[in-house]
Motif scaffolding. Structure first.
Motif, PDB file in Angstrom:
ATOM      1  N   THR A  44       0.796  -1.232   0.000  1.00 39.99           N
ATOM      2  CA  THR A  44       0.000   0.000   0.000  1.00 39.99           C
ATOM      3  C   THR A  44       0.828   1.283   0.000  1.00 39.99           C
ATOM      4  OG1 THR A  44      -0.138  -0.061   2.416  1.00 39.99           O
ATOM      5  CG2 THR A  44      -1.927  -1.108   1.185  1.00 39.99           C
ATOM      6  N   GLU A  45       2.143   1.171   0.083  1.00 36.02           N
ATOM      7  CA  GLU A  45       2.998   2.358   0.117  1.00 36.02           C
ATOM      8  C   GLU A  45       4.015   2.329  -1.016  1.00 36.02           C
ATOM      9  OE1 GLU A  45       3.364   3.864   4.685  1.00 36.02           O
ATOM     10  OE2 GLU A  45       4.743   2.289   4.057  1.00 36.02           O
ATOM     11  N   SER A  46       4.028   3.427  -1.780  1.00 33.28           N
ATOM     12  CA  SER A  46       4.997   3.528  -2.871  1.00 33.28           C
ATOM     13  C   SER A  46       5.411   4.978  -3.075  1.00 33.28           C
ATOM     14  CB  SER A  46       4.411   2.954  -4.163  1.00 33.28           C
ATOM     15  OG  SER A  46       3.333   3.749  -4.599  1.00 33.28           O
ATOM     16  N   TYR A  47       6.438   5.133  -3.873  1.00 33.91           N
ATOM     17  CA  TYR A  47       6.942   6.452  -4.271  1.00 33.91           C
ATOM     18  C   TYR A  47       7.084   6.378  -5.782  1.00 33.91           C
ATOM     19  CZ  TYR A  47      10.105  10.471  -4.606  1.00 33.91           C
ATOM     20  OH  TYR A  47      10.698  11.671  -4.928  1.00 33.91           O
ATOM     21  N   GLU A  48       6.400   7.278  -6.495  1.00 32.51           N
ATOM     22  CA  GLU A  48       6.410   7.221  -7.948  1.00 32.51           C
ATOM     23  C   GLU A  48       6.707   8.586  -8.552  1.00 32.51           C
ATOM     24  OE1 GLU A  48       2.792   5.451  -9.416  1.00 32.51           O
ATOM     25  OE2 GLU A  48       2.813   3.932  -7.836  1.00 32.51           O
ATOM     26  N   VAL A  49       7.512   8.557  -9.603  1.00 31.52           N
ATOM     27  CA  VAL A  49       7.857   9.759 -10.358  1.00 31.52           C
ATOM     28  C   VAL A  49       7.642   9.469 -11.834  1.00 31.52           C
ATOM     29  CG1 VAL A  49       9.760  11.265 -11.077  1.00 31.52           C
ATOM     30  CG2 VAL A  49       9.550  10.584  -8.677  1.00 31.52           C
ATOM     31  N   GLU A  50       7.018  10.401 -12.531  1.00 30.04           N
ATOM     32  CA  GLU A  50       6.848  10.304 -13.981  1.00 30.04           C
ATOM     33  C   GLU A  50       7.280  11.642 -14.580  1.00 30.04           C
ATOM     34  OE1 GLU A  50       5.810   7.655 -15.794  1.00 30.04           O
ATOM     35  OE2 GLU A  50       5.537   6.458 -13.983  1.00 30.04           O
ATOM     36  N   TYR A  51       8.107  11.582 -15.609  1.00 30.53           N
ATOM     37  CA  TYR A  51       8.563  12.787 -16.299  1.00 30.53           C
ATOM     38  C   TYR A  51       8.653  12.475 -17.782  1.00 30.53           C
ATOM     39  CZ  TYR A  51      11.805  16.219 -18.224  1.00 30.53           C
ATOM     40  OH  TYR A  51      12.392  17.170 -19.007  1.00 30.53           O
ATOM     41  N   GLU A  52       8.105  13.360 -18.607  1.00 29.39           N
ATOM     42  CA  GLU A  52       8.206  13.217 -20.058  1.00 29.39           C
ATOM     43  C   GLU A  52       8.426  14.589 -20.671  1.00 29.39           C
ATOM     44  OE1 GLU A  52       5.238  10.989 -22.198  1.00 29.39           O
ATOM     45  OE2 GLU A  52       4.783   9.809 -20.419  1.00 29.39           O
ATOM     46  N   ASP A  53       9.377  14.670 -21.559  1.00 31.02           N
ATOM     47  CA  ASP A  53       9.618  15.888 -22.335  1.00 31.02           C
ATOM     48  C   ASP A  53       9.198  15.562 -23.762  1.00 31.02           C
ATOM     49  OD1 ASP A  53      10.408  18.213 -23.523  1.00 31.02           O
ATOM     50  OD2 ASP A  53      12.533  18.019 -23.026  1.00 31.02           O
ATOM     51  N   LYS A  54       7.935  15.848 -24.061  1.00 28.98           N
ATOM     52  CA  LYS A  54       7.381  15.546 -25.377  1.00 28.98           C
ATOM     53  C   LYS A  54       7.502  16.767 -26.281  1.00 28.98           C
ATOM     54  CE  LYS A  54       3.759  12.516 -23.606  1.00 28.98           C
ATOM     55  NZ  LYS A  54       2.311  12.280 -23.596  1.00 28.98           N
ATOM     56  N   LYS A  55       7.239  16.569 -27.551  1.00 31.23           N
ATOM     57  CA  LYS A  55       7.221  17.695 -28.496  1.00 31.23           C
ATOM     58  C   LYS A  55       6.172  18.722 -28.092  1.00 31.23           C
ATOM     59  CE  LYS A  55       8.808  15.098 -32.487  1.00 31.23           C
ATOM     60  NZ  LYS A  55       8.505  14.618 -33.834  1.00 31.23           N
ATOM     61  N   THR A  56       5.104  18.249 -27.449  1.00 30.61           N
ATOM     62  CA  THR A  56       4.009  19.139 -27.065  1.00 30.61           C
ATOM     63  C   THR A  56       4.235  19.801 -25.712  1.00 30.61           C
ATOM     64  OG1 THR A  56       2.821  17.266 -26.112  1.00 30.61           O
ATOM     65  CG2 THR A  56       2.302  17.858 -28.395  1.00 30.61           C
ATOM     66  N   GLY A  57       5.259  19.406 -24.985  1.00 33.47           N
ATOM     67  CA  GLY A  57       5.532  20.021 -23.685  1.00 33.47           C
ATOM     68  C   GLY A  57       6.040  19.015 -22.676  1.00 33.47           C
ATOM     69  N   ILE A  58       6.330  19.518 -21.494  1.00 30.39           N
ATOM     70  CA  ILE A  58       6.858  18.704 -20.412  1.00 30.39           C
ATOM     71  C   ILE A  58       5.707  18.306 -19.493  1.00 30.39           C
ATOM     72  CG2 ILE A  58       8.351  18.709 -18.379  1.00 30.39           C
ATOM     73  CD1 ILE A  58      10.141  20.693 -19.865  1.00 30.39           C
ATOM     74  N   GLU A  59       5.705  17.038 -19.080  1.00 35.87           N
ATOM     75  CA  GLU A  59       4.740  16.556 -18.109  1.00 35.87           C
ATOM     76  C   GLU A  59       5.496  15.973 -16.932  1.00 35.87           C
ATOM     77  OE1 GLU A  59       1.896  13.865 -19.786  1.00 35.87           O
ATOM     78  OE2 GLU A  59       1.237  15.323 -21.284  1.00 35.87           O
ATOM     79  N   ALA A  60       5.004  16.255 -15.721  1.00 41.44           N
ATOM     80  CA  ALA A  60       5.664  15.759 -14.520  1.00 41.44           C
ATOM     81  C   ALA A  60       4.619  15.374 -13.476  1.00 41.44           C
ATOM     82  CB  ALA A  60       6.601  16.822 -13.956  1.00 41.44           C
ATOM     83  N   LYS A  61       4.939  14.313 -12.738  1.00 43.66           N
ATOM     84  CA  LYS A  61       4.033  13.835 -11.700  1.00 43.66           C
ATOM     85  C   LYS A  61       4.866  13.167 -10.614  1.00 43.66           C
ATOM     86  CE  LYS A  61       1.030  10.158 -11.958  1.00 43.66           C
ATOM     87  NZ  LYS A  61      -0.049   9.373 -12.564  1.00 43.66           N
ATOM     88  N   LEU A  62       4.505  13.407  -9.354  1.00 45.37           N
ATOM     89  CA  LEU A  62       5.176  12.793  -8.223  1.00 45.37           C
ATOM     90  C   LEU A  62       4.118  12.356  -7.224  1.00 45.37           C
ATOM     91  CD1 LEU A  62       8.334  13.809  -6.410  1.00 45.37           C
ATOM     92  CD2 LEU A  62       6.272  13.569  -5.074  1.00 45.37           C
ATOM     93  N   GLN A  63       4.224  11.121  -6.751  1.00 49.06           N
ATOM     94  CA  GLN A  63       3.304  10.615  -5.734  1.00 49.06           C
ATOM     95  C   GLN A  63       4.105   9.903  -4.669  1.00 49.06           C
ATOM     96  OE1 GLN A  63      -0.132   8.418  -7.085  1.00 49.06           O
ATOM     97  NE2 GLN A  63      -0.254   7.289  -5.170  1.00 49.06           N
ATOM     98  N   ASP A  64       3.954  10.350  -3.424  1.00 49.65           N
ATOM     99  CA  ASP A  64       4.651   9.751  -2.291  1.00 49.65           C
ATOM    100  C   ASP A  64       3.608   9.359  -1.253  1.00 49.65           C
ATOM    101  OD1 ASP A  64       6.219   9.042  -0.126  1.00 49.65           O
ATOM    102  OD2 ASP A  64       7.514  10.809  -0.248  1.00 49.65           O
ATOM    103  N   ASP A  65       3.271   8.066  -1.192  1.00 53.57           N
ATOM    104  CA  ASP A  65       2.248   7.593  -0.260  1.00 53.57           C
ATOM    105  C   ASP A  65       2.657   7.799   1.193  1.00 53.57           C
ATOM    106  OD1 ASP A  65       0.644   6.771  -2.370  1.00 53.57           O
ATOM    107  OD2 ASP A  65       1.432   4.721  -2.359  1.00 53.57           O
ATOM    108  N   ARG A  66       3.932   7.699   1.493  1.00 55.59           N
ATOM    109  CA  ARG A  66       4.393   7.844   2.875  1.00 55.59           C
ATOM    110  C   ARG A  66       4.212   9.267   3.400  1.00 55.59           C
ATOM    111  NH1 ARG A  66       9.730   4.365   4.043  1.00 55.59           N
ATOM    112  NH2 ARG A  66       8.570   2.457   4.462  1.00 55.59           N
ATOM    113  N   LYS A  67       4.336  10.240   2.527  1.00 51.24           N
ATOM    114  CA  LYS A  67       4.155  11.643   2.925  1.00 51.24           C
ATOM    115  C   LYS A  67       2.792  12.178   2.501  1.00 51.24           C
ATOM    116  CE  LYS A  67       9.049  12.779   2.741  1.00 51.24           C
ATOM    117  NZ  LYS A  67      10.083  13.608   2.078  1.00 51.24           N
ATOM    118  N   ASN A  68       1.956  11.287   1.952  1.00 52.17           N
ATOM    119  CA  ASN A  68       0.636  11.667   1.447  1.00 52.17           C
ATOM    120  C   ASN A  68       0.753  12.879   0.515  1.00 52.17           C
ATOM    121  OD1 ASN A  68      -2.090  11.222   1.173  1.00 52.17           O
ATOM    122  ND2 ASN A  68      -2.635  12.576   2.861  1.00 52.17           N
TER     123      ASN A  68
END
Length: 154
Positions: free
Chosen positions: A65-89
């Motif tokens: 039930t606890e994870s740390y996830e990072v997503e980053y993409e530098d696409k032609k249409t722009g940059i997308e970023a996401k961070l999820q840290d279950d331990r720190k909510n």
């Protein structure tokens, strides 16, 4: 009939808008530039890249039930970023996520030829990953087009 068409178009617009929450809108001047910007200036994409990757995904599992996830993409249409840290909510998207991730990404200096253990050790140190993790996986697409997966399971 026109009412149904208008309703359908409105629904599609709302759905598409919701899909872009991860997009970074306030990109710093020294941030990686997509191919569109590099084509306008005549420079090659790697001349303008701040990071040596265009996609970065980090998934750390501490428990079921606890994870740390990072997503980053530098696409032609722009940059997308996401961070999820279950331990720190903590759940960050777009500009907030990019602001937190950019200084961490700048510390990463591995490439597609770096051994698995060195990459994982570097990611653990830079992202301050707690040693109690069960597994860690890093997927990267480098600016040269190489894609690599790095993994460690305890």
């Amino acid at each position: 009939m026109k009412c149904k068409l208008l309703l359908a178009v409105s629904l599609v617009t709302v759905i598409l808008y919701g899909c872009n929450k991860d997009e970074v809108k306030d990109v710093p001047a020294n941030a990686p530039a997509g191919q569109n910007a590099s084509q306008q200036t005549g420079e090659t994409p790697t001349d303008q890249m701040t990071f040596n990757f265009i996609e970065f995904s980090l998934d750390v599992d501490y428990s079921a039930t606890e994870s740390y996830e990072v997503e980053y993409e530098d696409k032609k249409t722009g940059i997308e970023a996401k961070l999820q840290d279950d331990r720190k909510n903590e759940k960050l998207q777009g500009d907030e996520a990019y602001t937190k991730l950019e200084p961490l990404f700048k510390q990463l200096n591995f490439d597609s030829t770096t051994p698995n253990d060195k990459v994982i050790d570097q990611v653990i140190k830079v992202f301050n990953i707690d040693d109690s993790f069960q597994s860690i996986e890093v997927d990267v697409e480098f600016v040269d087009g190489n894609e690599k997966e790095f993994k460690r399971i305890k």
